[in-house]
Motif scaffolding. Structure first.
Motif, short mmCIF file in Angstrom:
data_model
loop_
_atom_site.label_atom_id
_atom_site.label_comp_id
_atom_site.label_asym_id
_atom_site.label_seq_id
_atom_site.Cartn_x
_atom_site.Cartn_y
_atom_site.Cartn_z
N GLU A 145 0.83 -1.20 0.00
CA GLU A 145 0.00 0.00 0.00
C GLU A 145 0.87 1.26 0.00
O GLU A 145 0.43 2.32 -0.41
N TYR A 386 -4.06 1.55 11.11
CA TYR A 386 -3.12 1.48 9.99
C TYR A 386 -1.90 2.32 10.33
O TYR A 386 -2.01 3.29 11.08
N GLY A 413 -16.45 3.77 6.43
CA GLY A 413 -15.36 4.18 7.33
C GLY A 413 -15.54 3.67 8.74
O GLY A 413 -14.74 3.99 9.62
N GLY A 415 -15.13 0.73 9.80
CA GLY A 415 -14.12 -0.27 10.12
C GLY A 415 -14.53 -1.68 9.74
O GLY A 415 -13.89 -2.65 10.17
N LYS A 416 -15.54 -1.80 8.90
CA LYS A 416 -16.02 -3.14 8.52
C LYS A 416 -14.97 -3.89 7.71
O LYS A 416 -14.65 -5.04 7.99
N SER A 417 -14.43 -3.22 6.69
CA SER A 417 -13.41 -3.89 5.87
C SER A 417 -12.17 -4.19 6.69
O SER A 417 -11.50 -5.21 6.49
N THR A 418 -11.85 -3.30 7.62
CA THR A 418 -10.69 -3.52 8.48
C THR A 418 -10.87 -4.81 9.29
O THR A 418 -9.95 -5.63 9.39
N1 LIG Z 1 -5.01 0.88 3.90
C1 LIG Z 1 -5.37 1.84 4.75
N2 LIG Z 1 -4.44 2.69 5.24
C2 LIG Z 1 -4.80 3.65 6.12
N3 LIG Z 1 -6.03 3.85 6.57
C3 LIG Z 1 -7.01 3.03 6.11
C4 LIG Z 1 -6.72 1.99 5.19
N4 LIG Z 1 -7.88 1.34 4.91
C5 LIG Z 1 -8.83 1.95 5.64
N5 LIG Z 1 -8.31 2.96 6.36
C6 LIG Z 1 -9.07 3.83 7.31
O1 LIG Z 1 -9.66 3.00 8.28
C7 LIG Z 1 -10.98 3.41 8.57
C8 LIG Z 1 -11.95 2.25 8.39
O2 LIG Z 1 -11.93 1.85 7.04
P1 LIG Z 1 -12.71 0.57 6.51
O3 LIG Z 1 -12.47 -0.55 7.44
O4 LIG Z 1 -12.35 0.38 5.11
O5 LIG Z 1 -14.23 1.05 6.65
P2 LIG Z 1 -15.53 0.43 6.00
O6 LIG Z 1 -15.18 -0.82 5.31
O7 LIG Z 1 -16.44 0.25 7.16
O8 LIG Z 1 -16.06 1.48 5.08
C9 LIG Z 1 -11.27 4.57 7.66
O9 LIG Z 1 -11.15 5.74 8.42
C10 LIG Z 1 -10.20 4.54 6.62
O10 LIG Z 1 -9.82 5.82 6.26
#
Ligand SMILES: Nc1ncnc2c1ncn2[C@@H]1O[C@H](COP(=O)(O)OP(=O)(O)O)[C@@H](O)[C@H]1O
Ligand SMILES: [Mg+2]
Length: 617
Positions: A145, A386, A413, A415-418
């Motif tokens: 990334e 991150y 945002g 944090g679901k994907s996280t």
């Molecule tokens: N690769 C990354 N590097 C830095 N920050 C990230 C990255 N991916 C997501 N984020 C941050 O982490 C937070 C949660 O993101 P994410 O889990 O993708 O949310 P969701 O899937 O719920 O929309 C967001 O504030 C986003 O900006």
């Protein structure tokens, strides 16, 4: 017990640490540990020690053969010609034959040398390219990334290429120059101590000149190679994002950016050439002054009878050979400089360790208790952020019993994907553990993890190859029937059979182009075929139209049956198939219950659901 030590705070980078002002990823060179560059070079050459020794020997012999020539000329002038005047033809014939033999030997030796050294350098480069690829592939997601693919391309093309130039041309040049300096100085000193001493004395200003040049060129060359890397990075990034570039009319801005980078490279190139020109002029000046001095002094001594004419002739021939390669020495230093800069960058890349390391003592998952593939998932006190941002999951505890289908909803945002990526171990939590059937993901053998947890995301990727091959990535040993079954189960069979070559259509070739929605179906079939214990769907139906999504959903109940599933839904319709719904906000679970409970309640989900119902009406 290993888990508790891994749990200790402070072991990993604390998540709340602010972004360092000097992020090494902003620069082209990652911090290279001291000695890493030399160690890399040694490890590349170590397997070919014997061949390197033989090539060096060949060069030594070849130089000896070449440098005997002027000596024979001196002998011819001072002894063979006078002997010939006395009707003794022997010495002259001996000189002629000797000269011929030397020429022949040097030719043969040179030939062998070129063949062998080319093989050595080819093997080194092959090894190096392989290492870069393997290493980059093994590095964690967070590395990629930050270190862009443009930089990786630049490492394995431009940088490897400059190393090739050094190995195939430069190194031979350097060794030849050094050898001939040694040989010729020895010869000159032996022929005549005075003349030899003048020649050797000229090495001092030459050495100073070379040192000055090296210092200045090092700076210019580092700038130049950084500049060309920036050009490549810009190129790759623009072309990778060509769709948004078009959509947002970024062409003019990109053009301007590219022009700046390109002309910076040109300027650095010009500076490099200028340094080179100064060096060549300086070194010729020193060389010609020395030659003039020696010729004048030598001629004076020949006239006075204290120096043989043949010796002077040989000395002049030697001097030409001595100073000729000095221009090329500059060239060599150039290729040395860029190769050293390149090697340092490659060493910096290779010194990166995966932030998600493979376990040193991998554990296996316990044998499944039922015939269902599902396994229990536990987030135990997980904190995560991150590297480039603040904390995303402040403290997260969650247990998903084996076989449960959980829908996760929440605003963008949240944090679901996280959460999903932590479960797939793209990242490790900074604190706490993620457990699969009681085993910390950090301790789980990599193949077990890859089989155990499969994630389908919205950016479904297809690799070059056929549709069937793309589905079979989930299980390479699958039969054609199994592949077709998976595609049928997910509702992809119909579109696949309508492709020009059906399952054998090459997805990167003309006619094989498939839409984003179709790519998602392929990704689904791939995941289904992999038959994982835990299936994560992160907005995996976002590119499908409503009927397509419906079809996938109908298939879903069979697909998810018995599996532990985390379905991150962007449309609430998906929630209908879930046993449990989690509502996430700011990295926390704010609601947790069965869909019926939450709909009946008064929380966020009830509101969301009502709004969704209204929109359908
Ligand atoms: N690769 C990354 N590097 C830095 N920050 C990230 C990255 N991916 C997501 N984020 C941050 O982490 C937070 C949660 O993101 P994410 O889990 O993708 O949310 P969701 O899937 O719920 O929309 C967001 O504030 C986003 O900006
Ligand atoms: Mg997301």
């Amino acid at each position: 017990m290993t888990a508790t030590t891994a749990n200790a705070p402070g072991k990993d980078q604390p998540a709340e640490e602010p972004r360092k002002p000097d992020d090494p990823f902003d620069r082209d060179v990652l911090p290279t540990p001291p000695g890493a560059t030399a160690a890399l070079l040694r490890s590349l050459l170590a397997p070919m020690k014997a061949r390197v020794a033989v090539t060096t020997l060949l060069l030594l012999l070849q130089q000896a053969a070449v440098q005997t020539g002027p000596l024979l000329v001196a002998y011819a002038i001072d002894s063979a010609v006078p002997a010939f005047r006395r009707d003794d033809l022997g010495p002259l014939i001996a000189v002629g034959v000797g000269y011929l033999l030397c020429a022949l030997a040097s030719g043969v030796l040179q030939y062998a040398f070129i063949l062998l050294s080319a093989r050595v350098s080819q093997d080194v480069l092959l090894d190096l390219r392989g290492r870069i690829f393997r290493h980059a592939q093994a590095l964690s997601v967070d590395f990629h990334e930050r270190y862009t693919s443009g930089r990786l391309i630049s490492r394995s093309t431009t940088d490897v290429e400059s190393l090739r130039e050094l190995l195939e041309e430069g190194l031979q040049e350097l060794v030849t120059v050094i050898l001939s300096f040694v040989y010729i100085s020895a010869m000159l000193l032996w022929l005549d101590l005075g003349l030899g001493a003048v020649a050797v004395a000229s090495f001092v200003p030459l050495y100073l000149l070379v040192r000055l040049y090296r210092r200045r060129a090092a700076r210019v060359y580092t700038l130049r190679s950084t500049a060309i890397a920036a050009v490549i990075v810009k190129f790759v990034e623009t072309m990778n994002g060509i769709r948004p570039v078009r959509a947002f009319r970024r062409e003019a801005v990109n053009d301007a950016d590219f022009r700046v980078l390109n002309s910076r490279h040109e300027r650095n190139n010009g500076d490099a050439l200028l340094e080179m020109a100064r060096y060549v002029v300086g070194s010729r000046l020193v060389a010609n002054t020395a030659v003039a001095g020696i010729v004048l002094w030598g001629a004076y001594r020949v006239a006075g009878g204290t120096l043989a004419l043949g010796v002077l002739a040989a000395a002049v021939l030697y001097l030409r050979r001595l100073y000729d390669p000095i221009d090329r020495l500059g060239m060599f230093l150039n290729s040395y400089q860029s190769a050293a800069a390149s090697l340092e960058k490659i060493a910096g890349l290779l010194a990166q360790t995966p932030s998600v390391p493979e376990p040193s003592q991998p554990r296996q998952l316990p044998a499944p208790e039922s015939e269902h593939p599902g396994r229990e998932v536990v987030f135990d006190g997980v904190r995560f952020g991150y590297r480039t941002g603040g904390e995303v999951l402040p403290r997260f505890d969650l247990t998903l019993p084996a076989g449960q289908t959980v829908a996760v909803v929440g605003s963008t945002g949240a944090g679901k994907s996280t959460l999903a990526k932590l479960l797939a171990r793209f990242y490790d939590p900074s604190e706490g553990r993620v457990l699969l059937d009681g085993v910390d993901l950090r301790e789980l053998a990599v193949p077990e993890l890859r089989r155990g947890v499969v994630m389908v995301t919205q950016e479904a990727f297809v690799f070059s190859g056929t549709v069937a091959e793309n589905i079979a990535i989930g299980r390479p040993d699958a039969t054609h029937e199994e592949i077709e079954q998976a595609a049928k189960a997910i509702g992809a069979h119909d579109f696949i059979t309508s492709l020009p070559d059906g399952y054998d259509t090459d997805v990167r070739k003309r006619g094989g182009r498939i839409s984003a929605g179709q790519r998602q179906l392929v990704a689904f079939a791939r995941a289904l075929l992999a038959d994982p214990a835990v299936l994560i769907l992160d907005e995996a139906t976002s590119s499908l139209d409503i009927p397509g999504e419906r079809a996938v959903q109908r298939a879903m109940s069979t697909v998810l049956h018995g599996r532990t599933a985390v379905v991150i839904a962007h449309r609430l319709s998906t929630v209908e198939i879930a046993d449990r719904v989690l509502v996430m906000e700011h990295g926390r679970i704010v609601e947790d219950g069965t869909p019926a409970e939450l709909i009946a309640g008064t929380g966020r989900f009830a509101d969301l659901h009502q709004a969704w119902r209204d929109s359908l009406a």
